[in-house]
Design a protein around this motif. Structure first.
Motif, mmCIF file in Angstrom:
data_model
loop_
_atom_site.group_PDB
_atom_site.id
_atom_site.type_symbol
_atom_site.label_atom_id
_atom_site.label_comp_id
_atom_site.label_asym_id
_atom_site.label_seq_id
_atom_site.Cartn_x
_atom_site.Cartn_y
_atom_site.Cartn_z
ATOM 1 N N ALA A 23 0.851 -1.180 0.000
ATOM 2 C CA ALA A 23 0.000 0.000 0.000
ATOM 3 C C ALA A 23 0.891 1.236 0.000
ATOM 4 N N VAL A 24 0.475 2.250 -0.723
ATOM 5 C CA VAL A 24 1.264 3.467 -0.839
ATOM 6 C C VAL A 24 0.718 4.486 0.155
ATOM 7 N N PHE A 25 1.468 4.670 1.257
ATOM 8 C CA PHE A 25 1.074 5.618 2.291
ATOM 9 C C PHE A 25 2.181 6.635 2.474
ATOM 10 N N GLY A 26 1.827 7.822 2.802
ATOM 11 C CA GLY A 26 2.811 8.849 3.113
ATOM 12 C C GLY A 26 3.300 9.579 1.879
ATOM 13 N N LEU A 27 3.859 10.758 2.121
ATOM 14 C CA LEU A 27 4.347 11.599 1.043
ATOM 15 C C LEU A 27 5.516 10.956 0.313
ATOM 16 N N GLY A 28 6.467 10.382 1.054
ATOM 17 C CA GLY A 28 7.629 9.755 0.428
ATOM 18 C C GLY A 28 7.242 8.597 -0.464
ATOM 19 N N ALA A 29 6.307 7.785 -0.017
ATOM 20 C CA ALA A 29 5.877 6.638 -0.816
ATOM 21 C C ALA A 29 5.129 7.092 -2.066
ATOM 22 N N ARG A 30 4.297 8.110 -1.928
ATOM 23 C CA ARG A 30 3.580 8.626 -3.103
ATOM 24 C C ARG A 30 4.549 9.267 -4.100
ATOM 25 N N LEU A 31 5.547 9.993 -3.584
ATOM 26 C CA LEU A 31 6.555 10.604 -4.445
ATOM 27 C C LEU A 31 7.324 9.527 -5.197
ATOM 28 N N ARG A 32 7.697 8.471 -4.499
ATOM 29 C CA ARG A 32 8.431 7.384 -5.147
ATOM 30 C C ARG A 32 7.568 6.676 -6.186
ATOM 31 N N ALA A 33 6.314 6.431 -5.863
ATOM 32 C CA ALA A 33 5.432 5.746 -6.802
ATOM 33 C C ALA A 33 5.193 6.579 -8.057
ATOM 34 N N PHE A 36 9.567 7.822 -9.266
ATOM 35 C CA PHE A 36 10.674 6.872 -9.267
ATOM 36 C C PHE A 36 10.195 5.416 -9.296
ATOM 37 N N PRO A 37 9.221 5.088 -10.110
ATOM 38 C CA PRO A 37 8.701 3.715 -10.055
ATOM 39 C C PRO A 37 9.710 2.670 -10.538
ATOM 40 N N ASP A 38 10.649 3.078 -11.361
ATOM 41 C CA ASP A 38 11.616 2.124 -11.908
ATOM 42 C C ASP A 38 12.961 2.177 -11.185
ATOM 43 N N TYR A 39 13.047 2.905 -10.074
ATOM 44 C CA TYR A 39 14.289 3.006 -9.316
ATOM 45 C C TYR A 39 14.324 1.941 -8.225
ATOM 46 N N SER A 40 15.447 1.239 -8.138
ATOM 47 C CA SER A 40 15.638 0.325 -7.017
ATOM 48 C C SER A 40 15.948 1.152 -5.778
ATOM 49 N N ASP A 41 15.985 0.503 -4.624
ATOM 50 C CA ASP A 41 16.315 1.226 -3.395
ATOM 51 C C ASP A 41 17.699 1.844 -3.484
ATOM 52 N N ALA A 42 18.661 1.111 -4.026
ATOM 53 C CA ALA A 42 20.026 1.625 -4.148
ATOM 54 C C ALA A 42 20.074 2.810 -5.115
ATOM 55 N N ALA A 43 19.352 2.727 -6.218
ATOM 56 C CA ALA A 43 19.334 3.832 -7.188
ATOM 57 C C ALA A 43 18.682 5.068 -6.583
ATOM 58 N N LEU A 44 17.650 4.886 -5.810
ATOM 59 C CA LEU A 44 16.990 6.025 -5.169
ATOM 60 C C LEU A 44 17.912 6.667 -4.139
ATOM 61 N N LEU A 139 11.024 14.245 -13.431
ATOM 62 C CA LEU A 139 11.509 15.039 -12.307
ATOM 63 C C LEU A 139 12.897 14.575 -11.878
ATOM 64 N N SER A 140 13.126 13.283 -11.908
ATOM 65 C CA SER A 140 14.424 12.767 -11.466
ATOM 66 C C SER A 140 15.558 13.337 -12.308
ATOM 67 N N SER A 141 15.368 13.449 -13.606
ATOM 68 C CA SER A 141 16.399 14.013 -14.481
ATOM 69 C C SER A 141 16.498 15.519 -14.326
ATOM 70 N N ARG A 142 15.369 16.170 -14.146
ATOM 71 C CA ARG A 142 15.379 17.632 -14.017
ATOM 72 C C ARG A 142 16.047 18.089 -12.729
ATOM 73 N N VAL A 143 16.099 17.236 -11.749
ATOM 74 C CA VAL A 143 16.793 17.572 -10.504
ATOM 75 C C VAL A 143 18.234 17.090 -10.543
ATOM 76 N N SER A 144 18.456 15.863 -10.991
ATOM 77 C CA SER A 144 19.796 15.282 -10.884
ATOM 78 C C SER A 144 20.796 15.882 -11.870
ATOM 79 N N THR A 145 20.369 16.261 -13.054
ATOM 80 C CA THR A 145 21.319 16.797 -14.031
ATOM 81 C C THR A 145 21.935 18.124 -13.570
ATOM 82 N N PRO A 146 21.141 19.129 -13.178
ATOM 83 C CA PRO A 146 21.781 20.338 -12.660
ATOM 84 C C PRO A 146 22.546 20.081 -11.358
#
Length: 183
Positions: A23-33, A36-44, A139-146
């Motif tokens: 179940a997706v609860f909380g802001l962090g879980a919703r943000l990840r879902a 970052f749905p294709d990110y592993s824990d290590a990649a995140l 969003l992941s690219s727009r944040v990580s590249t700069p």
């Protein structure tokens, strides 16, 4: 109860049921879902480390630029940022390929030599932001590249300043030291 030899055992009955989707609860879980749905824990975790490094580099750059109070420096900084932004907005495309590159590095390293590492860090972040804003909606690219651009330029800029300072202490002319350190 243990089945006896006469009772047939099917492999499917011994297998555990498939796990239910969490179940997706909380802001962090919703943000990840969502982002970052294709990110592993290590990649995140790595992405968060890159974002943190970029945030620290941004703080370094803003505090360094704000400590400069001269009007000529502000005009030079704004002119340099405009040139970097224009170079990032209009990348040079390589004919008959899907590849392109920006000419902003020329202006970024000029800012490094003239105004120092904080200005170059801001310019590097601007180039990365414009480039990703034009090419992706993630969003992941727009944040990580700069962020990675600013972090890398902070390290390179601090190394440049340290080498330039050390060469000047050894008696090398400041302009020659800066030219050598840029190599």
């Amino acid at each position: 109860m243990r089945p006896d030899a006469s009772t047939p055992v099917s492999p499917a009955s011994d297998a555990a049921p498939p796990p239910a989707a969490p179940a997706v609860f909380g802001l962090g879980a919703r943000l990840r879902a969502r982002h970052f749905p294709d990110y592993s824990d290590a990649a995140l975790r790595l992405w968060l480390l890159v974002a943190l490094a970029g945030a620290l580099a941004l703080i370094f750059a803003v505090s360094g630029v704000l400590s400069t109070t001269g009007a000529p420096d502000w005009r030079h900084l704004l002119a340099g940022l405009l040139l970097v932004g224009a170079a990032a907005w209009y990348p040079i495309e390589i004919p008959r390929t899907r590849y392109s590159f920006g000419a902003g590095d020329l202006f970024i390293f000029t800012l490094l030599a003239v105004l120092g590492a904080p200005a170059a860090v801001l310019a590097s972040g601007l180039e990365g932001l414009i480039g990703t804003w034009r090419s992706t909606k993630r969003l992941s690219s727009r944040v990580s590249t700069p962020a990675i651009g600013m972090a890398a330029m902070a390290v390179a800029g601090l190394a440049f300043e340290a080498l330039t300072t050390q060469l000047s202490r050894w008696g090398v002319d400041r302009a020659a030291a800066a030219a050598f350190a840029l190599l």
